[in-house]
Design a protein around this motif. Structure first.
Motif, short mmCIF file in Angstrom:
data_model
loop_
_atom_site.label_atom_id
_atom_site.label_comp_id
_atom_site.label_asym_id
_atom_site.label_seq_id
_atom_site.Cartn_x
_atom_site.Cartn_y
_atom_site.Cartn_z
N LEU A 33 0.83 -1.20 0.00
CA LEU A 33 0.00 0.00 0.00
C LEU A 33 0.87 1.25 0.00
O LEU A 33 0.61 2.21 -0.74
CB LEU A 33 -0.93 0.00 1.21
CG LEU A 33 -1.81 1.25 1.36
CD1 LEU A 33 -2.68 1.46 0.14
CD2 LEU A 33 -2.66 1.15 2.62
N ALA A 34 1.91 1.28 0.82
CA ALA A 34 2.79 2.44 0.89
C ALA A 34 3.46 2.70 -0.46
O ALA A 34 3.54 3.84 -0.93
CB ALA A 34 3.84 2.25 1.97
N ALA A 35 3.93 1.63 -1.09
CA ALA A 35 4.58 1.77 -2.40
C ALA A 35 3.59 2.29 -3.44
O ALA A 35 3.94 3.12 -4.29
CB ALA A 35 5.17 0.43 -2.83
N PHE A 36 2.36 1.82 -3.36
CA PHE A 36 1.34 2.27 -4.31
C PHE A 36 1.04 3.76 -4.12
O PHE A 36 0.94 4.52 -5.09
CB PHE A 36 0.06 1.46 -4.12
CG PHE A 36 -1.09 1.94 -4.96
CD1 PHE A 36 -1.17 1.60 -6.30
CD2 PHE A 36 -2.10 2.72 -4.40
CE1 PHE A 36 -2.22 2.06 -7.07
CE2 PHE A 36 -3.15 3.17 -5.17
CZ PHE A 36 -3.22 2.84 -6.51
N LEU A 37 0.89 4.19 -2.87
CA LEU A 37 0.61 5.60 -2.60
C LEU A 37 1.73 6.49 -3.12
O LEU A 37 1.48 7.56 -3.70
CB LEU A 37 0.39 5.82 -1.11
CG LEU A 37 -0.86 5.16 -0.50
CD1 LEU A 37 -0.89 5.38 1.02
CD2 LEU A 37 -2.13 5.70 -1.14
N LEU A 38 2.96 6.06 -2.92
CA LEU A 38 4.10 6.84 -3.42
C LEU A 38 4.08 6.92 -4.93
O LEU A 38 4.37 7.98 -5.52
CB LEU A 38 5.41 6.22 -2.94
CG LEU A 38 5.74 6.41 -1.46
CD1 LEU A 38 6.94 5.55 -1.08
CD2 LEU A 38 6.01 7.88 -1.15
N SER A 39 3.73 5.81 -5.59
CA SER A 39 3.73 5.80 -7.05
C SER A 39 2.62 6.67 -7.62
O SER A 39 2.71 7.18 -8.73
CB SER A 39 3.58 4.37 -7.57
OG SER A 39 2.29 3.86 -7.32
N GLU A 40 1.54 6.85 -6.84
CA GLU A 40 0.39 7.62 -7.32
C GLU A 40 0.43 9.09 -6.89
O GLU A 40 -0.41 9.88 -7.31
CB GLU A 40 -0.90 7.00 -6.80
CG GLU A 40 -1.22 5.66 -7.42
CD GLU A 40 -1.53 5.78 -8.90
OE1 GLU A 40 -2.58 6.33 -9.26
OE2 GLU A 40 -0.69 5.35 -9.72
N ALA A 41 1.40 9.47 -6.05
CA ALA A 41 1.47 10.84 -5.52
C ALA A 41 1.73 11.84 -6.64
O ALA A 41 2.53 11.61 -7.54
CB ALA A 41 2.56 10.93 -4.46
#
Length: 211
Positions: free
Chosen positions: A140-148
């Protein structure tokens, strides 16, 4: 989450691609409509004109998302994956034989298709790595960073999907996705601005969680 930086919608408006543009027919789709699935009898190529589509494979009771197609992305239904509409939208559709003939005269289309396939392969490896080596919080953390996205108030994530869709994309339960987002909010890592919109308050901490 867009796979290709080259928009075929723009390319198809160029005079040299007039023949290919005429080969496509417009098709309207509605949210949750299944666009393609394994063993489908019809093989078509489509360009997303409006809306968003999810490309995934299902194994027993689990689903693994390989890509989310956005306006300008191109895709072929013969890949053996499920494709479902995340939103209402419109597609530009043609049969695969016509597409092959027209593609010989359209290098930009070939380039975009290669980028889409490369993006799918990259996402597939990321899914495998995540399932083998990462827990749910890390994914989830990696996904949020990729979508920021860079916005005036700070790095912001606009999910443009429901919690159920997010959970499917990250191969976790809806409850797990909801709980992790709530935990990140309580710990000050993210701040919810509205439905599906989160501002990243502590990028360093989020980076640590993503490792």
């Amino acid at each position: 989450m867009k796979i290709s930086t080259l928009s075929l919608l723009e390319e198809l408006e160029r005079p040299e691609y007039a023949s290919m543009k005429k080969a496509f027919r417009k098709r309207r789709v509605v949210k949750d409509e299944m666009i393609a699935f394994p063993d489908a009898s019809e093989n078509v190529v489509f360009v997303v004109q409006t809306g968003r589509l999810r490309v995934y494979r299902a194994y027993e009771e689990k689903e693994f998302t390989f890509a989310v197609l956005e306006p300008g992305d191109i895709y072929s239904s013969h890949t053996g994956a499920h494709v479902v509409a995340l939103t209402d939208g419109t597609l530009l559709v043609t049969d695969i034989g016509t597409f092959h003939r027209e593609m010989m005269e359209a290098p930009a289309v070939t380039q975009s298709m290669v980028r889409v396939l490369g993006g799918l392969l990259k996402n597939a490896f990321q899914i495998i790595d995540g399932l083998v080596f990462s827990d749910s919080a890390t994914r989830l953390a990696a996904f949020l960073l990729s979508e920021a996205r860079a916005e005036p108030e700070g790095p912001t994530v606009r999910l443009e999907m429901t919690i159920e869709q997010l959970a499917l994309h990250l191969s976790m339960s809806r409850q797990t996705a909801s709980t992790l987002l709530a935990d990140m909010g309580r710990s000050g890592v993210i701040h919810k601005l509205g439905r599906g919109v989160y501002r990243i308050e502590d990028p360093d901490r989020l980076n640590e969680l993503a490792r």
